[in-house]
Write a protein that holds these residues in place. Structure first.
Motif, PDB file in Angstrom:
ATOM      1  N   SER A 286      -9.516  -5.926  -4.588  1.00 42.36           N
ATOM      2  CA  SER A 286      -9.365  -6.401  -3.283  1.00 42.36           C
ATOM      3  C   SER A 286      -9.569  -4.755  -2.583  1.00 42.36           C
ATOM      4  O   SER A 286      -9.705  -5.353  -1.111  1.00 42.36           O
ATOM      5  CB  SER A 286      -7.486  -7.393  -2.601  1.00 42.36           C
ATOM      6  OG  SER A 286      -7.963  -8.206  -3.405  1.00 42.36           O
ATOM      7  N   THR A 287     -10.267  -3.904  -2.431  1.00 41.91           N
ATOM      8  CA  THR A 287     -10.193  -2.905  -2.146  1.00 41.91           C
ATOM      9  C   THR A 287     -11.107  -3.330  -1.064  1.00 41.91           C
ATOM     10  O   THR A 287     -12.174  -3.520  -1.055  1.00 41.91           O
ATOM     11  CB  THR A 287     -10.912  -1.214  -3.019  1.00 41.91           C
ATOM     12  OG1 THR A 287      -9.673  -1.633  -3.713  1.00 41.91           O
ATOM     13  CG2 THR A 287     -10.325  -0.182  -1.974  1.00 41.91           C
TER      14      THR A 287
ATOM     15  N   LEU B  69      -1.595  -9.656 -11.016  1.00 42.43           N
ATOM     16  CA  LEU B  69      -2.383  -8.684  -9.645  1.00 42.43           C
ATOM     17  C   LEU B  69      -2.343  -7.921  -9.643  1.00 42.43           C
ATOM     18  O   LEU B  69      -3.463  -7.390  -8.752  1.00 42.43           O
ATOM     19  CB  LEU B  69      -0.744  -9.286  -9.154  1.00 42.43           C
ATOM     20  CG  LEU B  69       0.126 -11.154  -8.857  1.00 42.43           C
ATOM     21  CD1 LEU B  69       1.723 -10.850  -8.742  1.00 42.43           C
ATOM     22  CD2 LEU B  69      -0.725 -11.637  -7.974  1.00 42.43           C
ATOM     23  N   GLY B  70      -2.127  -6.984 -10.654  1.00 39.63           N
ATOM     24  CA  GLY B  70      -2.377  -5.328 -10.503  1.00 39.63           C
ATOM     25  C   GLY B  70      -3.912  -5.299 -10.222  1.00 39.63           C
ATOM     26  O   GLY B  70      -4.555  -5.085 -10.538  1.00 39.63           O
ATOM     27  N   ILE B  71      -4.477  -5.943 -10.805  1.00 37.26           N
ATOM     28  CA  ILE B  71      -5.838  -6.118 -11.437  1.00 37.26           C
ATOM     29  C   ILE B  71      -6.555  -6.257  -9.807  1.00 37.26           C
ATOM     30  O   ILE B  71      -7.752  -6.551  -9.859  1.00 37.26           O
ATOM     31  CB  ILE B  71      -6.574  -7.263 -12.819  1.00 37.26           C
ATOM     32  CG1 ILE B  71      -6.253  -6.524 -14.377  1.00 37.26           C
ATOM     33  CG2 ILE B  71      -8.267  -7.080 -12.605  1.00 37.26           C
ATOM     34  CD1 ILE B  71      -6.142  -7.234 -15.303  1.00 37.26           C
ATOM     35  N   SER B  72      -6.134  -7.269  -9.707  1.00 35.84           N
ATOM     36  CA  SER B  72      -6.696  -8.132  -8.822  1.00 35.84           C
ATOM     37  C   SER B  72      -7.295  -7.681  -7.366  1.00 35.84           C
ATOM     38  O   SER B  72      -7.182  -7.821  -6.716  1.00 35.84           O
ATOM     39  CB  SER B  72      -5.971  -9.820  -8.223  1.00 35.84           C
ATOM     40  OG  SER B  72      -6.004 -11.261  -8.996  1.00 35.84           O
ATOM     41  N   LEU B  73      -5.491  -6.402  -7.344  1.00 31.28           N
ATOM     42  CA  LEU B  73      -5.147  -5.554  -5.644  1.00 31.28           C
ATOM     43  C   LEU B  73      -6.491  -4.710  -6.096  1.00 31.28           C
ATOM     44  O   LEU B  73      -6.551  -4.307  -4.986  1.00 31.28           O
ATOM     45  CB  LEU B  73      -3.737  -5.091  -6.148  1.00 31.28           C
ATOM     46  CG  LEU B  73      -2.893  -5.766  -5.251  1.00 31.28           C
ATOM     47  CD1 LEU B  73      -1.333  -5.466  -6.212  1.00 31.28           C
ATOM     48  CD2 LEU B  73      -2.763  -6.460  -3.946  1.00 31.28           C
TER      49      LEU B  73
ATOM     50  N   SER C  53      -2.260   3.805  -7.185  1.00 27.71           N
ATOM     51  CA  SER C  53      -3.667   3.203  -6.442  1.00 27.71           C
ATOM     52  C   SER C  53      -3.080   2.914  -4.685  1.00 27.71           C
ATOM     53  O   SER C  53      -3.683   3.223  -4.426  1.00 27.71           O
ATOM     54  CB  SER C  53      -4.456   2.639  -7.002  1.00 27.71           C
ATOM     55  OG  SER C  53      -5.114   2.954  -8.115  1.00 27.71           O
ATOM     56  N   TRP C  54      -1.597   2.484  -4.510  1.00 27.11           N
ATOM     57  CA  TRP C  54      -1.573   1.977  -4.444  1.00 27.11           C
ATOM     58  C   TRP C  54      -0.363   2.337  -2.497  1.00 27.11           C
ATOM     59  O   TRP C  54      -0.179   2.097  -1.602  1.00 27.11           O
ATOM     60  CB  TRP C  54      -1.363  -0.023  -3.978  1.00 27.11           C
ATOM     61  CG  TRP C  54      -2.758  -0.610  -4.341  1.00 27.11           C
ATOM     62  CD1 TRP C  54      -3.293  -0.817  -5.234  1.00 27.11           C
ATOM     63  CD2 TRP C  54      -3.560  -1.452  -3.787  1.00 27.11           C
ATOM     64  NE1 TRP C  54      -4.441  -1.299  -5.077  1.00 27.11           N
ATOM     65  CE2 TRP C  54      -4.647  -1.686  -3.981  1.00 27.11           C
ATOM     66  CE3 TRP C  54      -3.459  -1.683  -1.931  1.00 27.11           C
ATOM     67  CZ2 TRP C  54      -5.621  -2.338  -3.532  1.00 27.11           C
ATOM     68  CZ3 TRP C  54      -3.800  -2.719  -1.262  1.00 27.11           C
ATOM     69  CH2 TRP C  54      -5.561  -3.041  -2.015  1.00 27.11           C
TER      70      TRP C  54
END
Length: 281
Positions: free
Chosen positions: A136-137, A129-133, A203-204
């Motif tokens: 998704s930028t 999920l971390g990689i996917s987020l 990052s988020w």
């Protein structure tokens, strides 16, 4: 030589069919009373039909799988593979009965569940999920596509590997998962997971304050966020993160209640002017 020829042997097609039934139906007819019992029984039907041509023998053999069963569906695949190996040995006259098989299942489902829940749900999924987020930028669909494809591939081939490894090596496969090698692998994955989650946090998650103090002339003499940034950039983000960690790990507050607490803090913060949501009316 004659005895070797008469031994019953499970072929690759039967084992693959059994695995697919577990992969797709481990949670079939799931209930609080039976959990994964029916999914387990469905995965063993191809094995029993292959080893016991007579219907009465199949009915007798399947009674060993009517007991309650529940574990992590992914790592639990290894138990199904071990069971297939034990069932084959029982069909060939070895001193293994249904009670022995059921004792093995009952003894392994707890440890495998603990390892699987921490390794899969607590480490692997957050990493993906971390990689996917990160991908998704800007609203890119690549993050969602990456997660779906990578999870399906890891889940399928990972479970398939564990199933056939369990069938081939029996309890040695479990020793690998719970032994020193398995512990080292889990620790390494946990470290990588912490790094990924930490990167996602930086990052988020961004918590800032809008609090400013003004003098009698209307000029700002204290911008709290600017002052905090000069001392420790991102300190509010760190505080909120540690607060959530403390609630969930030390106070055992659920994720839902933690989110509700954050909503309450945000609401009060906006009312007193500590936070500024940037809304216009």
């Amino acid at each position: 030589m004659e005895e070797t020829k008469n031994l019953k042997q499970l072929d690759h097609k039967t084992l693959t069919k059994s695995f697919h039934r577990w992969f797709w139906g481990a949670l079939t007819c799931f209930s609080q009373e039976h959990m994964q019992t029916f999914g387990y029984m469905a995965s063993m039907l191809p094995i029993l039909k292959k080893l016991y041509p007579k219907h009465d023998d199949q009915v007798k053999a399947i009674n060993a799988y009517t007991a309650f069963f529940n574990t992590n569906p992914m790592l639990g695949t290894v138990i199904v593979g071990i069971t297939a190996s034990m069932e084959q040995a029982r069909a060939n006259g070895q001193s293994i009965d249904g009670e022995t098989i059921n004792d093995m299942r009952a003894g392994l489902m707890g440890p495998i569940a603990g390892i699987g829940d921490s390794l899969i749900d607590g480490t692997l999924i957050p990493i993906l999920l971390g990689i996917s987020l990160g991908m998704s930028t800007g609203g890119s669909p690549l993050g969602a596509i990456f997660y779906i494809v990578s999870w399906i591939l890891i889940a399928y081939f990972g479970q398939r590997f564990l199933y056939f490894r369990g069938y081939k090596f029996g309890d040695q496969a479990v020793s690998f998962l719970v032994g020193k090698q398995g512990a080292a692998i889990r620790r390494a994955i946990g470290i990588v997971g912490s790094m990924v989650v930490g990167g996602v946090l930086a990052s988020w998650v961004n918590v800032t304050t809008a609090l400013q103090l003004k003098g009698s002339n209307g000029k700002v003499f204290l911008n709290l966020q600017a002052k905090l940034d000069s001392i420790f950039p991102g300190i509010l983000t760190v505080i909120v993160t540690l607060f959530c960690w403390w609630l969930m790990t030390k106070r055992h507050v659920s994720a839902i209640w933690t989110m509700l607490i954050l909503v309450g803090i945000s609401f009060v913060g906006v009312l007193v002017g500590f936070f500024n949501p940037g809304l216009t009316y």
